[in-house]
Structures are given as C-alpha cells and as structure tokens.
Design a protein around this motif. Structure first.
Motif, short mmCIF file in Angstrom:
data_model
loop_
_atom_site.label_atom_id
_atom_site.label_comp_id
_atom_site.label_asym_id
_atom_site.label_seq_id
_atom_site.Cartn_x
_atom_site.Cartn_y
_atom_site.Cartn_z
N ASP A 156 2.63 -0.69 4.25
CA ASP A 156 1.83 -0.54 3.03
C ASP A 156 2.73 -0.20 1.84
O ASP A 156 2.64 -0.80 0.76
N GLY A 157 3.60 0.79 2.00
CA GLY A 157 4.50 1.16 0.92
C GLY A 157 5.40 0.00 0.51
O GLY A 157 5.63 -0.23 -0.68
N TYR A 158 5.89 -0.74 1.50
CA TYR A 158 6.72 -1.91 1.21
C TYR A 158 5.93 -2.94 0.41
O TYR A 158 6.42 -3.50 -0.57
N ALA A 159 4.69 -3.20 0.84
CA ALA A 159 3.87 -4.21 0.17
C ALA A 159 3.54 -3.81 -1.25
O ALA A 159 3.57 -4.64 -2.17
N ARG A 160 3.24 -2.55 -1.47
CA ARG A 160 2.79 -2.14 -2.80
C ARG A 160 3.92 -2.15 -3.83
O ARG A 160 3.66 -2.33 -5.01
N VAL A 161 5.14 -1.95 -3.39
CA VAL A 161 6.26 -1.99 -4.33
C VAL A 161 6.80 -3.41 -4.48
O VAL A 161 7.12 -3.83 -5.59
N SER A 162 6.89 -4.14 -3.38
CA SER A 162 7.49 -5.48 -3.44
C SER A 162 6.51 -6.56 -3.86
O SER A 162 6.91 -7.60 -4.40
N GLY A 163 5.21 -6.34 -3.61
CA GLY A 163 4.22 -7.39 -3.84
C GLY A 163 4.16 -8.40 -2.71
O GLY A 163 3.37 -9.34 -2.76
N LYS A 164 4.98 -8.22 -1.67
CA LYS A 164 4.99 -9.11 -0.52
C LYS A 164 4.23 -8.46 0.64
O LYS A 164 4.13 -7.24 0.71
N PRO A 165 3.70 -9.26 1.57
CA PRO A 165 3.03 -8.65 2.72
C PRO A 165 3.98 -7.78 3.52
O PRO A 165 5.15 -8.12 3.72
N ILE A 179 9.83 5.41 -8.58
CA ILE A 179 8.56 5.18 -7.89
C ILE A 179 8.07 6.53 -7.38
O ILE A 179 8.76 7.21 -6.62
N ILE A 180 6.88 6.92 -7.81
CA ILE A 180 6.26 8.17 -7.37
C ILE A 180 5.20 7.84 -6.33
O ILE A 180 4.31 7.02 -6.56
N VAL A 181 5.30 8.47 -5.16
CA VAL A 181 4.23 8.40 -4.18
C VAL A 181 3.49 9.73 -4.24
O VAL A 181 4.01 10.76 -3.84
N SER A 182 2.29 9.67 -4.82
CA SER A 182 1.55 10.88 -5.15
C SER A 182 0.65 11.26 -3.97
O SER A 182 -0.37 10.62 -3.72
N PRO A 199 4.47 -0.99 -13.87
CA PRO A 199 3.57 -1.25 -12.74
C PRO A 199 4.30 -1.04 -11.41
O PRO A 199 5.53 -1.08 -11.34
N ARG A 200 3.54 -0.82 -10.37
CA ARG A 200 4.05 -0.60 -9.01
C ARG A 200 5.04 0.56 -8.95
O ARG A 200 6.01 0.54 -8.19
N SER A 201 4.80 1.58 -9.78
CA SER A 201 5.70 2.73 -9.80
C SER A 201 4.96 4.04 -9.51
O SER A 201 5.58 5.11 -9.53
N TYR A 202 3.65 3.95 -9.24
CA TYR A 202 2.86 5.16 -8.95
C TYR A 202 1.86 4.79 -7.86
O TYR A 202 1.00 3.93 -8.05
#
Length: 545
Positions: free
Chosen positions: A59-68, A379-382, A400-403
């Motif tokens: 999930d973290g990988y997908a949300r930052v990269s935009g890839k599955p 990138i902040i993971v809150s 974008p993709r930084s929080y």
C-alpha cells in the motif's frame, strides 16, 4: 513454446506488468512462486516479519509510486493477517494486488482440516477488494493476474486478489500470455461539464473540496488551474492533502472532524465542487453541506456521487480529465469578479491559526519544528495518534503523494509498515513515520526488515504510555474511569539499537535537531519523544458559529 511452471507464470505475468517489488512472507503453499523468483533480476522480493506488513508495504509503495503494489501470503492465517492492511488499501482506493495461496485442490471446500484451511477464505477478502479470482490450474494464471492489474487501473483503483493452490504453482505446461492492453481514463460528459461550469461561474463564492481521488488521478495542475480560474479556495480531506501546495493563496488546508479553515469558508460558500471524495461522515459541523448550497460532485465512481449529500450536478469522470475540462469551460465563460476577496481568505487562515494555537498549542509547535527542518519533498505517514491527527491541520504539504493517512479505516499500527513501502518507492526522498507508542508496537518486528533491506525511514514515536485517544475518552466522557488504556513500554530508542537501527531519546524542544541528525544517518532511525496524553481533534467540539 517452452513449458514453464505455475510459479514461473506468476512471475512472468508480474514482470510483463512492470512489477519491480513483491512484499511477501513465505510458506508451504506458495513456495512454487518463491522458487520462480530464484536467479531472476527483475523483481526484488522483500521478506517481512508479519503478513499484515506485506499488504501495508504494498500500500505504501502504491500510494507514493502510483504503481500497483504486490503482496504475497499463504492461505488461511496469511490472508487473515493481511486483511486488515488490505482494508486500509480499500478505504484509500489504493491499488494493491494480494497474491494468496490456497489449500490443495481436493481440499478446497472440504472442511477436512487441511493446513491453513479456511472455508471459504474469499469471504474474508471479498468486502475489501474490487475483484477476486481463484485459479485452480496453471493455464488460468496469466489471465487472472493480468485482469487483476487491469481492474486496478480501471475506474477506482481498489485492491484485487488472486489465489492459487500449490499444485497449480508446481505443475508445468505451455502457457499463453495475452498482450497488455492500455486503459483509458473515464472522460466526462460535455453537457455535464457545461452545466457545472455555468453554475460555478455564476456562483458568488464557490468552494472546492478535493479528496484522495484527485491524488490518484494526478490532477494537481488541473485542480490548481480551475481554482485560479474561479478564484475559489480549495479545502481538502486528509487524503487529498498536498494536491494543491498548502502555501498557495487559494489553499485553506484540511477540513475534517468539523475543524479547519473550511469551517469559516463553508458558511459563506453558495456552490461547492466536490471532486474525488465521497464527503464522508467526518464532514460534520460547519464543514457539512447544507441547503441552499448547491453541490457539483465529480468522481470516477458512480456509486459515491450524491451518496452522502444530494448533488445538483453529477459528473462521472476521471478527476484529471474532469477538472481539466471544467477549467477550460470556466475560462471560456468567465467567472464573476465579485468573488472571495484576498483579504477574507487571509483572515480565514488567520482564524484557523489562532484556533489551532488555542486548541493544540504544543502539537502545533512540534509540527512547526518538524516543518522547519524537513525538505519540501518529504513524505509524511501520519499515524493514528495525537500528533498524526493534529498534523492534518498543522503541517503544510507542498506536493501530492507526500502525506499518507489510513482514511476512515483508521488502523492502529499501520503507519510504520506503510512508511517502509513508501521509502521503497522513493528511496531518495525523506520518509517520516509519525506514530504513537501503542501503534508502533503493532509492527515493531519490522525494524528487522528495515535494517535488513536498508530502508532508511525516520520513525518518530510520540510516547505517552497509553492508548492516548481512548484514555482521553475515559478521562472525559467516562469521568476518569481508566481501564485497559495504560501501557508499559520499552525504551524505543534502545530497542532500535538492538535491532541495528539508530535510536534517539529527545525532549520535545530538541525534536528538530534530532530530525536534522536523522536525515544524515545511514540506516533507519527511531526518535522517541515523551509527551503527556492530550486531547485529539475529534474530542474537541466542532464549531457551530
């Protein structure tokens, strides 16, 4: 055509789709896939210490990269453990593929007590996936994985699942792979765009609400262009934070739990454009829409348009294409001149700043210390912790993709493993996990994963020796009757050093200095900050006037 095994078919299908990482935990039923990973250079396998982490990292990988992101687990307990993380990905519309084992073909549905058997495990993941497929034989593997990937790239990108018994992964045969097909995003209906543009251009004080769907659609430029053409302020949900730089004059930050600058702007707005958000139940108090305000609702998922609030105009569209078309039409029509005065938006942001200083002065100060030393591309993971909640308002995201948040699923313990996946996706950017002591303990063992693979995250543990939000609930709503919320913690900095990571114990006033050191460290760093239990924003009464 060369014969290959089912495991090799899995790996080849992933490679064809450009997958570079798989986050997994091995076991008997999926060893055919692990064997296929041997001696191939294209996909890196990262082994974790708990199955939850496989899907969290994906999930973290997908949300930052935009890839599955791809997770790999055994059946039964592996799927059950991963399901909590899969639920987060579902809530956040994150493209995560869960590759799961199954029991032997003859044991499926038999209830004989086979190793790891659940009858039926797809019942567990069906509510938290967009699409699922059980493949019993080798020849069905490529098509299933390709369809799972296509589903995540079509419409709303929620998780998918493919499960296979061990025989299908070990048997060999000739396998056909279809050519990959491109997926076109959903385009808006031109008449809906014209109607919405006319309504927005005729509005006295339009307001834009941007959600996580704008991030997924990479719609930052289009959103900012539309806001500037309309002269409309932009409020975001926590999941949409960063879609417009929060130092932009039209950004008024996050609105949630009935708080935020949006509570002042919403009172004055006559037309609201909501894009990429379902306007959840967290839109309470003065953030809630109310008559006679008119709603234009743009979303790629038809099921959410007008779901929580009636829409005057609904636009089914990819957020980037829809916002781009709206901006073009607004520029043609020309927006009214008597809009939000710049001074009024400055006043709204000033009111919010004073409110934050009154309600959460220490949290605001700590976030200011962090903001001063963190680069803009951090990138902040809150996490679901007091500092994480208040970060929605106090931290200014620039990109974008930084929080990253866990949205309405609100998993305790998600932040650290998700931050590991985020760092894998962006190794050259700082990744900071903001967590509490209770949440950090959920995945503490993954410090070994971080050290093993050199995943150099910065973990800030705000420790109050309690499950803070529930303790505050007991102190207030339940008149001080504390039961089960106190915690006995280790020294987290010392524990980090035992794992081979860097560890620091710091006073709150030295947090910025500690972060500056951590940014230069080799290897992951855990910074423990002792704090008292404080009130979270959802325990602060929403403004009513």
């Amino acid at each position: 055509m060369t014969e290959i095994s089912g495991g090799e078919a899995v790996v080849r299908a992933l490679r064809m789709d450009g997958v570079e990482y798989v986050f997994g935990l091995p076991g008997y039923h999926i060893m055919g896939i692990y064997d296929a990973f041997y001696n191939q250079p294209d996909i890196r396998v990262i082994t974790v210490r708990h199955e939850q982490t496989t899907a969290y990292m994906a999930d973290g990988y997908a949300r930052v990269s935009g890839k599955p992101g791809v997770a790999l687990v055994v059946p039964g307990p592996g799927v059950q453990n991963a399901s909590a993380a899969l639920g987060t990905a579902f809530a956040c519309s994150s493209p995560v593929l869960l590759l799961a084992g199954q029991v032997e073909r003859d044991n499926i549905g038999s209830d004989r007590g086979a190793l790891h058997e659940i009858n039926d495990q797809q019942d567990i993941i069906r509510p938290i996936t967009k699409w699922q497929k059980r493949v019993l034989h080798l020849d069905g593997i490529p098509q299933a994985i390709q369809e799972a990937m296509r589903q995540m790239r079509t419409g709303r990108p929620r998780p998918t699942e493919v499960e296979m018994p061990p025989e299908a992964l070990l048997e060999k045969g000739e396998v056909h792979f279809s050519a990959l097909t491109s997926v076109s995003p959903t385009s808006p209906d031109p008449q809906s765009i014209r109607s919405a543009a006319e309504l927005l251009c005729g509005a006295h004080k339009p307001l834009i609400w941007a959600g996580g769907g704008t991030i997924l659609a990479a719609a930052s430029n289009e959103l900012t262009s539309l806001a500037e053409a309309l002269g409309a302020p932009v409020a975001t949900t926590p999941e949409g934070k960063g879609i417009i730089p929060e130092d932009h004059p039209l950004s008024i930050g996050v609105g949630v739990y009935g708080h935020g600058s949006s509570t002042w702007a919403s009172q004055e707005a006559d037309v609201i454009l909501a894009v990429g958000t379902r306007l959840t139940g967290q839109m309470v108090g003065l953030n809630a829409l109310r008559a006679p305000q008119k709603l234009v609702h743009l979303d790629v998922d038809p099921s959410v348009i007008g779901k929580n609030y009636p829409a005057e105009i609904g636009i089914l569209s990819d957020a980037r294409l829809g916002l781009g078309a709206l901006a073009e039409e607004v520029r043609k029509l020309g927006a009214r001149r008597d809009r939000w005065p710049e001074a009024s938006l400055v006043d709204i942001r000033s009111k919010q700043d004073r409110w934050l200083s009154e309600k959460a002065p220490r949290q605001k100060e700590l976030w200011s210390r962090m903001q001063r030393v963190l680069p803009d591309d951090t990138i902040i993971v809150s996490g679901n912790t007091n500092m994480g909640y208040w970060g929605h308002y106090a931290y200014r995201a620039k990109k974008p993709r930084s929080y990253i948040t866990s949205s309405y699923f609100a998993n305790l313990g998600y932040a650290f493993p998700v931050s590991l996946g985020a760092k894998v996706a962006a190794p050259d950017r700082p990744v900071v996990c903001v967590t509490g002591d209770g949440g950090f303990m959920f995945a503490l063992s993954e410090l070994a994963t971080a050290v093993n693979y050199g995943i150099n995250v910065i973990v800030i543990v705000f420790s109050d020796s309690a499950f803070g939000a529930t303790k505050d609930d007991q102190l207030t709503r339940f008149h001080g009757r504390e039961v089960g919320t106190e915690l006995n913690n280790p020294d987290f900095a010392e524990l980090a050093r035992v794992f081979g990571a860097n560890g620091m114990n710091v006073e709150p006033e030295k947090l910025d200095e500690a972060i500056e050191v951590a940014l230069t460290n080799k290897g992951p760093t855990v910074i423990e900050v002792l704090v008292p239990t404080r009130v979270p924003p959802f325990h602060v009464n929403p403004r009513t006037e």
